[in-house]
Design a protein around this motif. Structure first.
Motif, mmCIF file in Angstrom:
data_model
loop_
_atom_site.group_PDB
_atom_site.id
_atom_site.type_symbol
_atom_site.label_atom_id
_atom_site.label_comp_id
_atom_site.label_asym_id
_atom_site.label_seq_id
_atom_site.Cartn_x
_atom_site.Cartn_y
_atom_site.Cartn_z
ATOM 1 N N THR A 1 -63.023 67.924 -30.345
ATOM 2 C CA THR A 1 -63.459 69.188 -29.767
ATOM 3 C C THR A 1 -64.544 68.926 -28.738
ATOM 4 O O THR A 1 -65.588 68.351 -29.068
ATOM 5 N N CYS B 1 -58.708 77.580 -26.737
ATOM 6 C CA CYS B 1 -59.255 78.604 -27.631
ATOM 7 C C CYS B 1 -59.683 79.868 -26.876
ATOM 8 O O CYS B 1 -59.716 79.883 -25.652
ATOM 9 N N ASN C 1 -62.004 80.734 -32.001
ATOM 10 C CA ASN C 1 -62.950 79.883 -31.276
ATOM 11 C C ASN C 1 -62.813 78.425 -31.703
ATOM 12 O O ASN C 1 -62.112 78.096 -32.656
ATOM 13 N N GLN C 2 -63.498 77.567 -30.994
ATOM 14 C CA GLN C 2 -63.388 76.125 -31.237
ATOM 15 C C GLN C 2 -63.878 75.713 -32.621
ATOM 16 O O GLN C 2 -63.309 74.824 -33.238
ATOM 17 N N PHE C 3 -64.926 76.347 -33.101
ATOM 18 C CA PHE C 3 -65.455 76.019 -34.417
ATOM 19 C C PHE C 3 -64.406 76.285 -35.491
ATOM 20 O O PHE C 3 -64.148 75.441 -36.354
ATOM 21 N N THR C 4 -63.784 77.448 -35.431
ATOM 22 C CA THR C 4 -62.773 77.824 -36.424
ATOM 23 C C THR C 4 -61.571 76.892 -36.356
ATOM 24 O O THR C 4 -61.085 76.407 -37.390
ATOM 25 N N SER D 1 -61.422 73.851 -35.154
ATOM 26 C CA SER D 1 -61.826 72.512 -35.594
ATOM 27 C C SER D 1 -61.828 72.423 -37.120
ATOM 28 O O SER D 1 -61.340 71.452 -37.702
ATOM 29 N N GLY D 2 -62.397 73.433 -37.768
ATOM 30 C CA GLY D 2 -62.432 73.452 -39.227
ATOM 31 C C GLY D 2 -61.045 73.498 -39.834
ATOM 32 O O GLY D 2 -60.752 72.791 -40.807
ATOM 33 N N TRP E 1 -59.426 70.092 -39.382
ATOM 34 C CA TRP E 1 -60.040 69.118 -40.287
ATOM 35 C C TRP E 1 -59.453 69.272 -41.688
ATOM 36 O O TRP E 1 -59.082 68.290 -42.325
#
Length: 110
Positions: free
Chosen positions: A29, A70, A96-99, A101-102, A105
């Motif tokens: 990311t 995103c 969004n990128q955080f979501t 990425s999680g 992962w």
């Protein structure tokens, strides 16, 4: 998990669908393309909001298999054409990128 399965798991739209449906095992990311060049893994996914043809050029340089755009960013035609020419999948999500990425992962570490 292959690209098509990844798009489905994310609820993402496949915007450039002419690609080899390869297996993914990593993602990176970043919105800083020089950072992507230095750290992204071969054959992985790039999670970004950078929706332009330079993103495709960097993805091709480091052998990224799929670009995950995103925040429902608009995708210019020249970006999609460049991705088609490089056989790089482009998928788009409203998240969004955080979501994203999680989620990736978790999917890669099951």
């Amino acid at each position: 998990m292959n690209i098509t399965e990844t798009a489905a798991a994310l609820g993402a739209e496949i915007c450039q669908g002419e690609f080899d449906d390869t297996e993914l095992s990593s993602a990176y990311t970043s919105d800083l393309l020089s950072d992507v060049m230095a750290h992204a893994k071969d054959g992985g996914a790039l999670i970004t909001i950078q929706a332009h043809k330079n993103t495709v050029a960097v993805a091709a340089l480091v052998n990224i298999s799929v670009i995950v755009v995103c925040n429902s960013r608009p995708l210019p035609d020249d970006m999609l054409e460049a991705a088609k020419n490089e056989s790089i999948a482009v998928i788009r999500t409203k998240e969004n990128q955080f979501t994203v990425s999680g989620k990736l992962w978790n999917l890669f570490n099951k």
